[in-house]
Design a protein around this motif. Structure first.
Motif, PDB file in Angstrom:
ATOM      1  N   UNK A  32       0.452  -1.546  -0.440  1.00 39.84           N
ATOM      2  CA  UNK A  32      -0.036   0.213  -0.312  1.00 39.84           C
ATOM      3  C   UNK A  32       0.375   1.334  -0.371  1.00 39.84           C
ATOM      4  N   UNK A  33       1.436   1.451   0.336  1.00 39.21           N
ATOM      5  CA  UNK A  33       3.133   2.759   0.476  1.00 39.21           C
ATOM      6  C   UNK A  33       3.557   2.719  -0.608  1.00 39.21           C
ATOM      7  N   UNK A  34       4.114   1.575  -1.444  1.00 37.71           N
ATOM      8  CA  UNK A  34       4.439   1.393  -2.887  1.00 37.71           C
ATOM      9  C   UNK A  34       3.238   2.185  -3.352  1.00 37.71           C
ATOM     10  N   UNK A  35       2.040   1.954  -3.365  1.00 33.79           N
ATOM     11  CA  UNK A  35       0.570   2.122  -4.613  1.00 33.79           C
ATOM     12  C   UNK A  35       0.856   3.905  -3.934  1.00 33.79           C
ATOM     13  N   UNK A  36       0.687   4.350  -3.108  1.00 30.96           N
ATOM     14  CA  UNK A  36       0.146   5.668  -2.167  1.00 30.96           C
ATOM     15  C   UNK A  36       1.357   6.504  -2.529  1.00 30.96           C
ATOM     16  N   UNK A  37       2.938   5.615  -2.472  1.00 31.87           N
ATOM     17  CA  UNK A  37       4.341   6.355  -3.669  1.00 31.87           C
ATOM     18  C   UNK A  37       4.180   6.345  -4.726  1.00 31.87           C
ATOM     19  N   UNK A  38       3.687   5.587  -5.763  1.00 29.66           N
ATOM     20  CA  UNK A  38       3.092   5.815  -7.118  1.00 29.66           C
ATOM     21  C   UNK A  38       2.557   7.082  -7.153  1.00 29.66           C
ATOM     22  N   UNK A  39       1.023   7.373  -6.553  1.00 31.29           N
ATOM     23  CA  UNK A  39       0.449   8.779  -6.930  1.00 31.29           C
ATOM     24  C   UNK A  39      -0.483   8.702  -6.942  1.00 31.29           C
ATOM     25  N   UNK A  64      -3.386   5.632   8.854  1.00 30.22           N
ATOM     26  CA  UNK A  64      -2.893   5.978   8.909  1.00 30.22           C
ATOM     27  C   UNK A  64      -2.084   6.657   7.787  1.00 30.22           C
ATOM     28  N   UNK A  65      -0.990   5.203   7.161  1.00 29.29           N
ATOM     29  CA  UNK A  65      -0.224   5.520   5.035  1.00 29.29           C
ATOM     30  C   UNK A  65      -1.278   6.732   4.766  1.00 29.29           C
ATOM     31  N   UNK A  66      -2.515   6.671   4.663  1.00 28.94           N
ATOM     32  CA  UNK A  66      -3.569   7.370   3.561  1.00 28.94           C
ATOM     33  C   UNK A  66      -3.079   9.134   4.081  1.00 28.94           C
ATOM     34  N   UNK A  67      -3.341   9.172   5.231  1.00 29.65           N
ATOM     35  CA  UNK A  67      -2.806  10.393   6.097  1.00 29.65           C
ATOM     36  C   UNK A  67      -2.318  11.058   5.691  1.00 29.65           C
ATOM     37  N   UNK A  68      -0.960  10.274   5.801  1.00 28.03           N
ATOM     38  CA  UNK A  68       0.309  10.973   5.212  1.00 28.03           C
ATOM     39  C   UNK A  68       0.780  11.322   3.895  1.00 28.03           C
ATOM     40  N   UNK A  69      -0.006  10.277   2.925  1.00 28.65           N
ATOM     41  CA  UNK A  69       0.084  11.006   1.346  1.00 28.65           C
ATOM     42  C   UNK A  69      -1.162  11.207   0.881  1.00 28.65           C
ATOM     43  N   UNK A  70      -1.789  11.931   1.643  1.00 29.19           N
ATOM     44  CA  UNK A  70      -2.733  12.424   1.147  1.00 29.19           C
ATOM     45  C   UNK A  70      -4.110  12.506   0.629  1.00 29.19           C
ATOM     46  N   UNK A  71      -4.363  11.126   0.466  1.00 27.05           N
ATOM     47  CA  UNK A  71      -5.122  10.327  -0.041  1.00 27.05           C
ATOM     48  C   UNK A  71      -6.443   9.720   0.419  1.00 27.05           C
ATOM     49  N   UNK A  72      -7.335   9.199  -0.013  1.00 30.23           N
ATOM     50  CA  UNK A  72      -8.730   8.759   1.026  1.00 30.23           C
ATOM     51  C   UNK A  72      -8.130   8.043   1.144  1.00 30.23           C
TER      52      UNK A  72
END
Length: 72
Positions: A32-39, A64-72
């Protein structure tokens, strides 16, 4: 016309649905972190694990991860 009306927020593009069958919790969070880092801006948590405590722990960690990457 009512000026207090909430305008919908549109998210265009791809979104991802999590795979909780093939990954344990650390694997789920790493992918999930890798996916969020991809945008990706929308991550849908889907988990049919029968353990409600495990589902809640995963959901909170993903939140928490989604908030860190400003994602829903």
């Amino acid at each position: 016309m009512n000026s207090n009306r909430v305008k919908p927020v549109l998210h265009r593009g791809l979104y991802v649905i999590t795979d909780c069958v093939n990954f344990d919790t650390p694997g789920l969070l790493e992918k999930s972190k890798l996916i969020l880092e991809a945008g990706i801006s929308v991550l849908q948590y889907r988990d049919k694990t029968p353990d409600p405590v495990l589902r809640l722990e995963r959901a909170l960690a993903l939140q928490r991860l989604c908030r860190k990457y400003d994602a829903l």
